[in-house]
Design an enzyme around this catalytic site. Sequence first.
Site, short mmCIF file in Angstrom:
data_model
loop_
_atom_site.label_atom_id
_atom_site.label_comp_id
_atom_site.label_asym_id
_atom_site.label_seq_id
_atom_site.Cartn_x
_atom_site.Cartn_y
_atom_site.Cartn_z
N CYS A 293 12.86 1.21 -7.29
CA CYS A 293 14.30 0.88 -7.11
C CYS A 293 15.11 0.13 -8.09
O CYS A 293 15.19 0.29 -9.23
CB CYS A 293 14.55 0.67 -5.64
SG CYS A 293 16.26 0.49 -5.08
N HIS B 32 11.18 4.17 -2.17
CA HIS B 32 10.25 2.86 -1.71
C HIS B 32 8.86 3.35 -1.08
O HIS B 32 8.68 3.47 0.01
CB HIS B 32 10.88 2.02 -0.83
CG HIS B 32 12.06 1.47 -1.39
ND1 HIS B 32 11.92 0.15 -1.98
CD2 HIS B 32 13.23 1.63 -1.50
CE1 HIS B 32 13.14 -0.41 -2.52
NE2 HIS B 32 14.14 0.47 -2.15
N GLU C 117 6.45 1.45 -0.90
CA GLU C 117 6.03 0.13 0.18
C GLU C 117 6.57 0.41 1.53
O GLU C 117 5.91 -0.20 2.51
CB GLU C 117 6.00 -1.15 -0.64
CG GLU C 117 7.44 -1.58 -0.35
CD GLU C 117 8.79 -0.95 -1.29
OE1 GLU C 117 8.24 0.00 -1.89
OE2 GLU C 117 9.75 -1.45 -1.33
#
Lengths: 88, 88, 224, 744
Positions: C86, C195, C197
């Site tokens: 990002c 993302h 994560e």
Amino acid sequence: MYKAAIKVILKPGVLDPQGKAVASGLASLGFSQVKSVRVGKYIEVLLDASSQQEAAAQVEEMAKRLLANPVIEHYELTVELVEGEELV
Amino acid sequence: MYKAAIKVILKPGVLDPQGKAVASGLASLGFSQVKSVRVGKYIEVLLDASSQQEAAAQVEEMAKRLLANPVIEHYELTVELVEGEELV
Amino acid sequence: MRVAVVVFPGSNCDRDCHHVLSEVFGLDSELVWHTETDLSRFDAIILPGGFSYGDYLRSGAIARFSPVMESVTKAAERGLPVLGICNGFQILLEAGLLPGAMLVNESLQFRCHPQEITVEVDRTPFTFGIKPGTVLQLPVAHGEGNYFIDEAGLAKLEANRQIVFRYAGDNPNGSVADIAGICNEAGNVVGMMPHPERAAEALLGSTDGQQIFRALINYWEGRK
Amino acid sequence: MNEPTPLQIRADQIYRSMGLTEAEYERICQILGRLPNYTELGMYAVLWSEHCAYKHTRPFFKLFPTSGERILQGPGENAGVVDIGDGWAVVFKVESHNHPSAIEPYQGAATGVGGILRDIFTMGARPIASLNSLRFGELSDERVKYLFQGVVAGIAGYGNAVGVPTVGGEVYFDDGYAGNPLVNVMAVGLVRHEMITKAVASGVGNPVMVVGAYTGRDGIHGATFASEELTDASEEKRPAVQVGDPFTEKLLIEACLELIESGVVVGIQDMGAAGLTSSACEMASRAGSGIELDISLVPRREPGMSAYEVMLSESQERMLVVPKKDAVDTVKAIFAKYGLPAVVVGKVTDDGMIRVFDGPDLVAEVPAKSLSTDGAPTYLREAKPPAYLEQTRSFDSSSIRVQSDYTVDLLNLLDSPTIASKRWVYRQYDHMVQLNTVVVPGAADAAVLRVKGTSKGIAVTIDGNGRHVYLDPYQGALGVVAEAARNLVCTGAQPIGLTDGLNFGNPEKPEVYWQLQQAIRGLADAARELDIPVAGGNASLYNESSGRPIYPTPIVGMVGLLEEIDNRMTSDFKAEGDVIALLGWLGTELGGSEFVKLKTGQALGYPPRIDLAKEKALQQACLAAIANGLIRSAHDISEGGLAVCIAESCIQANLGAAVTLPWEGRPDELLFGESAARIVVSLPPANWEELWKVASESKVPLTKLGVVTDGEVTFTAFDGRPLVVTHVDKLAKAWEDSLPKRLR
Ligand SMILES: Nc1ncnc2c1ncn2[C@@H]1O[C@H](COP(=O)(O)OP(=O)(O)O)[C@@H](O)[C@H]1O
Ligand SMILES: [Mg+2]
């Protein structure tokens, strides 16, 4: 065809976080002579009008109603006659 | 003190979502004469320099390194001598 | 395996990446403040998401001049795996470690939702061992993810197999060729808008993101 | 700038233009034993404004139950603190930013987020979530669209950048808010007990430091502005609107938390409304100390600011810190790391005075206590029930024609912006950052966050049906608390604390004062009966435009605890063939409903009667059903009634429902009545007996309504007549397209 250029700038006294961040960015790049920075908008409008005057009046109206936020911004505008149908 | 004004504009061929949105906003407000709109940035930098030329060179450098991204943007700049220590 | 998670002023997914690397994968992850200049102790580098310098001017434009970026560049040249997620991706673009640039989303709005993406190539450390064509569900959360590159640049990306991820289904931001992530020519530097994560624990709804980190671990173990 | 002298101030009644009454001015003269100068007058004017001093609401606060086993900090600090066990506590508060948002929606809402976050991390807590409660006029109005889009973008712009997930909220559209939108933001933080920090200036001689952003001329008199009605002249007061800098806020969060962690902080307080003046006087008055300041030391953004301007500036992203005597360098070092100034501007004294110097000159000297909330005057006013009630209460729902088919009505209700999907809103919010959001917006009646390192979950919600309160402030307010609690319970969480936000019109009008009085009584009674202590609150009065008050809108932010997050519940149906049942009582009240608004265009009737004993029993039964793993979905009945509730559970799951209403009566009342104390659950048929037992133990009725289908949605009357026949796809389209199509 007329091309209007509108600069939209924060009013004096209004916090400009972007300007502040750019100023400190420039400082850390070694541009130590920079005293302050303000970041605003630059808008180009291509429009039809029967005269320069009419074009200016139209753009003034646009700036007031949409392009600038009168609560925190003011604007300056110029209008010129141009050839062609596209902004480049 | 010198004041530099830098216009940062998207290059031709780069899609300008903001310009498109402003154009359709203007259209829906009844500004039917508008052909196209582009939205860029307007940056003012107040700086110390020993001459107009030096100021311009410095600002050119700032624009190249930070203020504009050459992949998508080009810029135009002007520099003038000003009084005072603040951008208003 | 030691992984650096670089923290720029304004980063806000730094702790999230650190949490996943250390708590989910048990890796030796370290938060590295942007003023550090020595990254030689790390095996991989992650530039996390967030709003470095508020995303003022252009996302990533100011962060890319952080002192740490010189070592990131050197590490990238040495072939170390570098992942920008990002805002990290935006920083890599601004730094010129990846080609192209980011524009504001076509909708002009920030978009946060789960998104399907297709893995295009397995030649990067972060897709190592993932079969091309695999569809992953990872959240996106950005306002400037509208990837732009000119036609010649795009042709080069395609020819060099540098497009790593594409959006499957709706393109959330208007990016060229539905690009969600790319790599450099060598393949070791990857930038992606989604993302991983945020999709690494079942409690949070998807574990597809684990594949990205697992790929890195497998890649690194294979090279040891 | 030439400031008027004390004598001129008196002669020309300059205090009036600052919002102070003659009597208040006299009182200031008495306190000081002399005439106040311009700076002093300005300090009193802001701190005695309604916004800061709660002049009209404070007398009622004693009604609130504010203690409880879990309450570590009740009202009186920057935010309430509630224990959740294992050494953790939750910090939360609501704050309104109505007036700024009406003038400049983006910045007004953005700075609202920034302000409430500071209230959280000033307590030593890391902000982990924010929510918002919004009210606008109807979306057919262009100005309303502009306000709505701007407010949502502002909340997103600030919240996303600081990295605090926006996990929930509510939006209502009603003409009653056309000229005066409401923007209330709630923030939630997580803190270890030992890190809880207070806003006290204690320890004579301790330094007083200003940290964070530079001080400019922003929003001078923002607090008084927030305490006046909006008029066309409000647009002229534009400088009162501040611009937020989320980047600086993010740095400030990290720096403050690092500072508190370092153990050198005696007290810390955000600078909100009335900036330096309020933070200094609040810190001193809480500690019973005084503060001496030299404002020439305050880092400025603009040259030439007067003492008055520095003391009253509302520049954002600043805090006042009192560290231990020898710790100034520690503070400076921590803030330097984040590129933020930290400057000693004064010291703590023991004489109870706020003494302000500008270099060598003494420019203001006032007793801290007299400036503080406790020192400000309070007002009791005449209260009178509004005349409109006669008309609204004479409404008879039998005046609405009974129909044979209600499919179109259901679709229209789902399409009404108040009920419709809010995806357009929350997809602009980063609701996932920090990796705690386990139940995301749109999935249940409340959001659920995990507490990393434990098996606990925190559920959070914000609620308030202004229309119900308008029609009966006492009953409506009971309903606000009951609904918030029900929302938490539907996720499996036990409510543990609430914070309120009182949004009302001009309290000097007897009708508004009556609404205020009745509503506060309702909030207090419900909180007491349901055992949910009030940990804090906020009031925003004078919400009027063109002389017309908004709907009286008390809102409640509530926090609940799940000991086992694995037991959480969502509101979507889970499987075809599951039984759909109503937990709770038969309810047929149409008064104040969305359905009545749909049919008449008005708010009419009595709002639902709240029976707190039933409410409590229902909530216990629902929690027990969830804890025992008996049900697969739970969704509370609110706007739009039973039919909308079931439709939403279908849409979320992309499943259908075949429902037969097991009661006789008017179909519209049964389908769309908004009676409280009702939750729709779904469960595998095999669990029916068990659930029946749980319900009867709590003395709560359990009624079988139908089954989950693969997509057909039907509601059938008691006698077998079809009332609604449609498909989940149609419902979903109406519900999902509503906001996007109106905002295109
Ligand atoms: N409606 C209310 N109910 C209960 N407590 C309230 C209410 N309004 C304000 N308070 C309490 O008064 C104190 C001051 O509130 P406020 O001025 O909003 O604080 P801040 O300036 O930190 O935002 C807080 O502790 C708040 O919880
Ligand atoms: Mg506060």
